[in-house]
Each structure stands twice: as C-alpha cells, then as structure tokens.
Design a protein around this motif. Structure first.
Motif, PDB file in Angstrom:
ATOM      1  N   THR A 160       0.794  -1.300  -0.140  1.00 20.37           N
ATOM      2  CA  THR A 160       0.012  -0.153   0.092  1.00 20.37           C
ATOM      3  C   THR A 160       0.938   1.169  -0.129  1.00 20.37           C
ATOM      4  O   THR A 160       2.232   1.357   0.148  1.00 20.37           O
ATOM      5  N   LEU A 161       0.240   2.203  -0.341  1.00 14.97           N
ATOM      6  CA  LEU A 161       1.063   3.733  -0.184  1.00 14.97           C
ATOM      7  C   LEU A 161       1.555   3.769   1.201  1.00 14.97           C
ATOM      8  O   LEU A 161       2.640   4.174   1.370  1.00 14.97           O
ATOM      9  N   ASP A 162       0.555   3.584   2.109  1.00 16.73           N
ATOM     10  CA  ASP A 162       0.956   3.743   3.362  1.00 16.73           C
ATOM     11  C   ASP A 162       2.107   3.091   3.947  1.00 16.73           C
ATOM     12  O   ASP A 162       3.101   3.445   4.704  1.00 16.73           O
ATOM     13  N   GLU A 163       2.133   1.828   3.267  1.00 12.57           N
ATOM     14  CA  GLU A 163       3.439   0.819   3.794  1.00 12.57           C
ATOM     15  C   GLU A 163       4.591   1.480   2.951  1.00 12.57           C
ATOM     16  O   GLU A 163       5.614   1.182   3.674  1.00 12.57           O
ATOM     17  N   HIS A 164       4.415   2.118   1.559  1.00 14.68           N
ATOM     18  CA  HIS A 164       5.545   2.635   0.793  1.00 14.68           C
ATOM     19  C   HIS A 164       6.200   3.691   1.643  1.00 14.68           C
ATOM     20  O   HIS A 164       7.240   3.808   1.790  1.00 14.68           O
TER      21      HIS A 164
END
Length: 447
Positions: A160-164
């Motif tokens: 996810t973008l949050d993980e990235h």
C-alpha cells in the motif's frame, strides 16, 4: 521468437560503499528501471492542489507513460492513461487546463473527465457486441493520496502507499504541509522546468547530498555573504550539527533541525517581525498549539526524497522525470501556504527564485556537475564511484533510522540499497497479493 534478455547481476554493480558506472550508462538498465521501479512501485504524479476545481487537469507521467491527472465532475482525483481506447491516440495535447470531456482527434471518440466513454462516432457500424462501458480511458491501476500528494502505481497489486511511505516519511511531509495555518498547500504559483544531458539518478542523489554545496555553490554563498553579511557555509562543513538520515524504502533526508536548534538566534531572525509575521505565528498556534508551532518553525519544512522521484526542498515540490539513460527533465513547483499572510508567501517565492529558475544563482551549478559526471563515466579505467564517506561513523536509532553527519553519504547508500533491492527482482517474479495469491507481476521490495 524474441531474444531473451540476459539477467543483470545487480550485486556486482552496487556494493555497500560504491556503485559501478554502468548503472548510469547502460540502456538496458534504464529499461529495467522503467519496468521495475516506475511501473511496479508507487510513483509521485502530482499534487491535488494543482487541480483544485472539477474539470481541472494536468498532463503528467508515470515513468515514460503519459497520464492525465484530472479532478472529475464529482470532485474525485483520477489518473487516466492518455491513450484513446480505440487506436491509442493521445487524447490530451495541452499541459493543463479545465475540461469536461477529452476528445480523440483521430476518430472523434469522446470521453468524460472520469474516463468513461461518452460517445463514439458512427456507432451504427459496430455490432451488438460493442460496449461503451468496456472502452473508457484506462486508469492507473492504483492511486493513493497523502496530504494532497498524489501517487500512482501501474501494478494492480502490491504494498500500500501507506506501507511505501512509512510513518517517518509521513511525519516529514506533515512538517512541510503544516507550515500552512490551514494545513494545505497552494500549488498554483507556476513551475520551473529544466533538463540536462545525464542520468536521472544524479539529480536524486545530489538533492540529498550535504557534501557538495560549499564547493558547487561557492559563488552563490559568497554573493549572499557580501549582500547580507550572513555566512551560510558553516551549515555544510564536517563540523556542522546537521544530519543525513536513511528512513528506509529508499526514502532519505537531510535533517537541519539539530543545526537550527543550536543556531536559534539566526533562525529567529529569519521570522517576520511585522504585523503579518505575528499574525502568522498566532494562526499557527491557534491550529497546532505552541509546542508544535515551535517544532514546525525549527524544522522549517523538510529536505526529503520520497523514492524514486519526489523531492521536497525549501518551499518547492521537485519532480524528477527520466527520459533516456542520459537525459532527464526536472520540474520545480514552488508552493504557497494556504491561510498564511500574503507577504510571507511572496517572501517564499522570492527566496525560491533567488536560487532556482532562469534568474537563480545556484541550480544551474548542479546541472553542470551532472553533465560532467556523465562525461567522466566515459573513462572506465576505474569504473567505480565511491560512497564510503562516514560509513564507519553512522549509527542506527532505535526505530531503525540510519543517521550520519551532513557531509556523510548515508543518503546515497540508502538510495542505492533500495534501488538494488527493487532492481534485483526477476522480470517474471510473481507478486503476492495480500491474501497470498499470485498475479505474475513482481512486487516492489520493501525494506
């Protein structure tokens, strides 16, 4: 049958303390970068503040693929591939504007600004199997937005973008945005564009390089000293308290907060003492409270690379666009702070212009260095570029951040670790969904 591509061993090209010159000169490596980094992972596309009204659009790109970033009639940000679903003609030819529809000039197919196919010319010549619902403008498989920063991915699945981004990067973006009393950026001031004949990674590395400034920008700093009496060179010496930080996932930064805290009187003198300056201070305290306001003004934004192509420096959003192995474009978007006094925003813009743009005194220095780098790579007696500065002195904090002194090459090593991790994936590696099933598309590596 096509000729199989020979696998590149990236362990041979990127070591802990050096990189091989081939990573800047090999067209095959550039092709793999476009596939593995810019097609599979999260790439910065633009800022929602550039398209504030329904119908506003800007043509941008994800890697080498043309994309229309548009706010549709319902107010949602869309990333539409700039390619007619009929015969692949680009449906938008202007850089920015406002439109309810996009019309392909080749055969007249017309699309709404949410991507839906609105009409087909002479549709009577298609049979009953033709469905307009299946032939809209294709959308980037994934879109993510954080604090107005719009990211896209051409892979339908992946982290996810949050993980990235991770929490540490989001904290830095917050420092950049929360200087606005409204918590929003105005990205309508315009754009500076420049290009250079060298590899894109030189701009990425240099933006996070605290070692070069006193040498490459010597004339600019001397001019500032003569005109204002302020000596800026102590910021980038080996005795400076400023730091370099590897935040993980290829995201790195230069952290000026330790320096700013130790030089509080100088930083305080940079704050406006006029009525508008007091109004700004009061507005920040009303939104954030005094403790957070002091934290924001000590950081004064951020100096951050979000891997692979987004850089936040000073007041600007900087976007790196690879064109070829030895050609790069860079776009600089100076930002205003929504809700801040007009005088402060003008001062931000004037300060940006002093260093960047056609009349700026510093940015062209860097471009000259990048092109000299590309020339120097033609000498291959010793093909290695050394990135060992401060390696023995860096340390890791409890939450995982690697920290060094401002002139150390902590940031470059962090960039290259992630680059090697992503590039070392096989082209046909399977990407595993969150539920464990495979899609046949490789996942961007996450540190």
């Amino acid at each position: 049958m096509g000729v199989a591509r020979t696998a590149i061993n990236y362990d041979d090209l990127v070591k802990d303390d050096r990189v091989h010159g081939r990573v800047y000169t090999d067209p095959t490596i550039f092709e793999e970068e476009m596939e593995k980094i810019f097609s599979r992972g999260w790439v910065y596309v633009g800022h929602a503040g550039e398209i504030p009204r329904p119908g506003d659009f800007r043509v941008t790109d994800i890697g080498l693929q043309s994309v229309i970033m548009v706010r549709d009639d319902d107010g949602q940000v869309q990333l539409l591939m700039n390619r007619c679903a009929h015969r692949a003609n680009a449906v938008c030819q202007v850089e920015r504007g406002n439109a309810r529809i996009f019309r392909c000039a080749y055969h007249g197919w017309t699309y709404r600004n949410n991507g839906d196919l609105a009409s087909v010319t002479y549709q009577d010549r298609y049979d009953a199997s033709f469905s307009k619902e299946d032939r809209g403008l294709r959308k980037a498989p994934r879109i993510g937005i954080y604090r107005g920063f719009v990211f896209g991915s051409l892979s339908p699945v992946g982290i996810t973008l949050d993980e990235h981004l991770g929490q540490r990067v989001k904290e830095q973006i917050d420092l950049f945005v929360d200087l606005s009393p409204a918590g929003e950026l105005d990205v309508t001031a315009g754009v500076h564009k420049y290009g250079y004949q060298a590899n894109w990674k030189f701009q990425v590395e240099n933006s996070m390089d605290g070692y070069h400034a006193n040498f490459v920008h010597q004339s600019f700093f001397e001019n500032v000293r003569r005109r204002t009496g302020v000596n800026l060179t102590d910021l980038g010496t080996s005795q400076s308290l400023a730091q370099t930080r590897d935040l993980g996932n290829g995201h790195v930064m230069i952290d000026f907060r330790p320096y700013n805290k130790a030089n509080g009187s100088r930083m305080g003198a940079m704050m406006p003492t006029s009525d508008s300056g007091k109004a700004y201070w009061d507005a920040l305290i009303a939104r954030h409270g005094e403790t957070r306001t002091k934290e924001l003004l000590t950081a004064r934004g951020t100096h951050l690379l979000v891997f692979p192509n987004l850089i936040l420096i000073g007041v600007q959003i900087r976007v790196v666009r690879p064109i070829k192995i030895d050609e790069t474009e860079v776009f600089l978007y100076p930002t205003f702070l929504t809700g801040a006094p007009h005088e402060l925003n003008v001062a931000r813009l004037r300060g940006h212009e002093a260093f960047y743009g056609p009349a700026g005194g510093g940015a062209t220095d860097d471009l000259e260095m990048f092109e000299r780098n590309q020339i120097g790579l033609s000498a291959r007696v010793d093909p290695w570029l050394v990135l060992s500065r401060g390696r023995r002195q860096e340390h890791q904090e409890s939450e995982g951040t690697i920290v060094g002194q401002i002139t150390d090459e902590v940031t470059q090593r962090g960039i290259w670790r992630q680059w090697k991790k992503v590039m070392s994936q096989r082209v046909d590696d399977a990407l595993v969904r969150q539920d464990g099933t495979s899609t046949g598309i490789a996942q961007q590596a996450s540190r």
